[in-house]
Design a protein around this motif. Structure first.
Motif, mmCIF file in Angstrom:
data_model
loop_
_atom_site.group_PDB
_atom_site.id
_atom_site.type_symbol
_atom_site.label_atom_id
_atom_site.label_comp_id
_atom_site.label_asym_id
_atom_site.label_seq_id
_atom_site.Cartn_x
_atom_site.Cartn_y
_atom_site.Cartn_z
ATOM 1 N N ILE A 146 9.496 20.250 -21.305
ATOM 2 C CA ILE A 146 10.333 19.884 -20.147
ATOM 3 C C ILE A 146 10.611 21.123 -19.280
ATOM 4 O O ILE A 146 10.489 21.074 -18.056
ATOM 5 C CB ILE A 146 11.644 19.229 -20.609
ATOM 6 N N ASN A 147 10.963 22.251 -19.912
ATOM 7 C CA ASN A 147 11.240 23.471 -19.138
ATOM 8 C C ASN A 147 10.012 23.945 -18.375
ATOM 9 O O ASN A 147 10.100 24.290 -17.190
ATOM 10 C CB ASN A 147 11.734 24.599 -20.055
ATOM 11 N N GLN A 148 8.868 23.941 -19.053
ATOM 12 C CA GLN A 148 7.619 24.370 -18.411
ATOM 13 C C GLN A 148 7.293 23.438 -17.236
ATOM 14 O O GLN A 148 6.888 23.889 -16.163
ATOM 15 C CB GLN A 148 6.474 24.341 -19.437
ATOM 16 N N TYR A 149 7.536 22.149 -17.444
ATOM 17 C CA TYR A 149 7.241 21.178 -16.388
ATOM 18 C C TYR A 149 8.108 21.446 -15.156
ATOM 19 O O TYR A 149 7.605 21.518 -14.027
ATOM 20 C CB TYR A 149 7.460 19.743 -16.901
ATOM 21 N N LEU A 150 9.424 21.592 -15.364
ATOM 22 C CA LEU A 150 10.328 21.743 -14.224
ATOM 23 C C LEU A 150 10.167 23.098 -13.521
ATOM 24 O O LEU A 150 10.230 23.177 -12.296
ATOM 25 C CB LEU A 150 11.780 21.576 -14.686
ATOM 26 N N GLN A 152 7.416 25.308 -13.744
ATOM 27 C CA GLN A 152 6.079 25.749 -13.332
ATOM 28 C C GLN A 152 5.159 24.596 -12.911
ATOM 29 O O GLN A 152 4.618 24.604 -11.812
ATOM 30 C CB GLN A 152 5.416 26.509 -14.501
ATOM 31 N N VAL A 153 5.021 23.608 -13.794
ATOM 32 C CA VAL A 153 4.005 22.569 -13.549
ATOM 33 C C VAL A 153 4.297 21.814 -12.245
ATOM 34 O O VAL A 153 3.409 21.653 -11.397
ATOM 35 C CB VAL A 153 3.932 21.577 -14.740
ATOM 36 N N LYS A 154 5.537 21.373 -12.087
ATOM 37 C CA LYS A 154 5.873 20.544 -10.911
ATOM 38 C C LYS A 154 5.748 21.325 -9.592
ATOM 39 O O LYS A 154 5.069 20.853 -8.670
ATOM 40 C CB LYS A 154 7.267 19.936 -11.081
ATOM 41 N N PRO A 155 6.376 22.528 -9.473
ATOM 42 C CA PRO A 155 6.210 23.241 -8.185
ATOM 43 C C PRO A 155 4.760 23.605 -7.879
ATOM 44 O O PRO A 155 4.321 23.513 -6.722
ATOM 45 C CB PRO A 155 7.078 24.498 -8.335
ATOM 46 N N MET A 156 3.997 24.011 -8.896
ATOM 47 C CA MET A 156 2.596 24.384 -8.655
ATOM 48 C C MET A 156 1.763 23.147 -8.299
ATOM 49 O O MET A 156 0.805 23.231 -7.534
ATOM 50 C CB MET A 156 1.990 25.082 -9.882
#
Ligand code: ADP
Ligand code: C5P
Ligand code: MG
Length: 203
Positions: A146-150, A152-156
């Protein structure tokens, strides 16, 4: 050699769809290259930044295949966040399928595609799929996912992936469960095959 490039957000279903497409065309006629295998070794930090992958090597491998030469495709191991020891020797075939979140971002890579595909699924569904997949297949911790998603993954995604939707020839709606209706995606497969073999139908 015809090139089909498949972009889309993480866990939109690119890898699953690309394998299905490759099997439909025939593994004797179609190669599959995953952008993830071109991660630059042990990357620190943000795996979704564009600079973490060796797109220049993908391009030079495509040119090698076009010239009739075999290539050595690296293998990336998501469990150790690094390249594995093994490589896959790939011989040129009639069709090359490329798949990855940023495979249509760079102009030189986007330009060489004979058919550009974007797989679309809502963010919440992609996060749910990624959570299930990464816990089991990539041995990740739910809170880290969840932390990685919010962070890094989502903005990129909105910087490097989502814009590809606007250059795509075919946009696949992959919101719906493939388990309930596994053949639903086959209609798109036929459209893509017709497109690279000269038919006019589009989605
Ligand atoms: P990507 O390569 O885009 O990250 P994957 O093909 O690895 O996506 O799919 C992510 C996860 O979601 C996998 O566990 C896969 O089985 C599942 N999945 C993919 N497409 C669908 C779909 N249409 N319905 C349900 N689950 C799906
Ligand atoms: O298959 P998918 O498109 O999801 O693969 C790309 C994703 O893999 C990226 O969003 C990136 O965050 C993730 N990744 C990871 N750990 C790595 C390398 C990539 O979580 N070591
Ligand atoms: Mg994948």
């Amino acid at each position: 050699m015809k090139i089909i490039s498949i972009a889309g957000g993480s866990a939109s279903g690119k890898s699953s769809f690309a394998r299905r497409l490759q099997n439909r065309i025939g593994t004797d006629k179609a190669n599959l290259i995953c952008e993830d295998d071109y991660y630059l070794g042990a990357v620190e930090g943000n795996f979704d930044h564009i600079d973490t992958k060796d797109h220049a090597l993908i391009l030079s491998h495509i040119n090698d295949l076009k010239a009739g030469n075999s290539i050595e495709v690296p293998r990336y191991d998501m469990k150790i966040h690094d390249r594995s020891e093994e490589v896959e020797v790939m011989e040129p075939k009639d069709v090359l399928i490329l798949e990855g979140t940023q495979i249509l971002y760079r102009k030189k890579l986007s330009r060489i595609a004979d058919c550009k595909v974007y797989i679309d699924a809502p963010d919440d569904i992609r996060l749910a799929r990624r959570m299930a997949r990464d816990i089991i297949e990539r041995k990740r911790d739910p809170e880290d996912i969840i932390n990685q998603y919010l962070e890094q993954v989502k903005p990129m995604h909105y910087r490097y992936t989502y814009p590809s939707k606007y250059v795509a020839d075919v946009i696949i709606n992959n919101e719906f469960s493939m388990y309930k209706n596994p053949s639903r995606l086959d209609r798109y497969i036929e459209i893509i095959i017709n497109r690279v073999t000269g038919s006019e139908e589009t989605v």
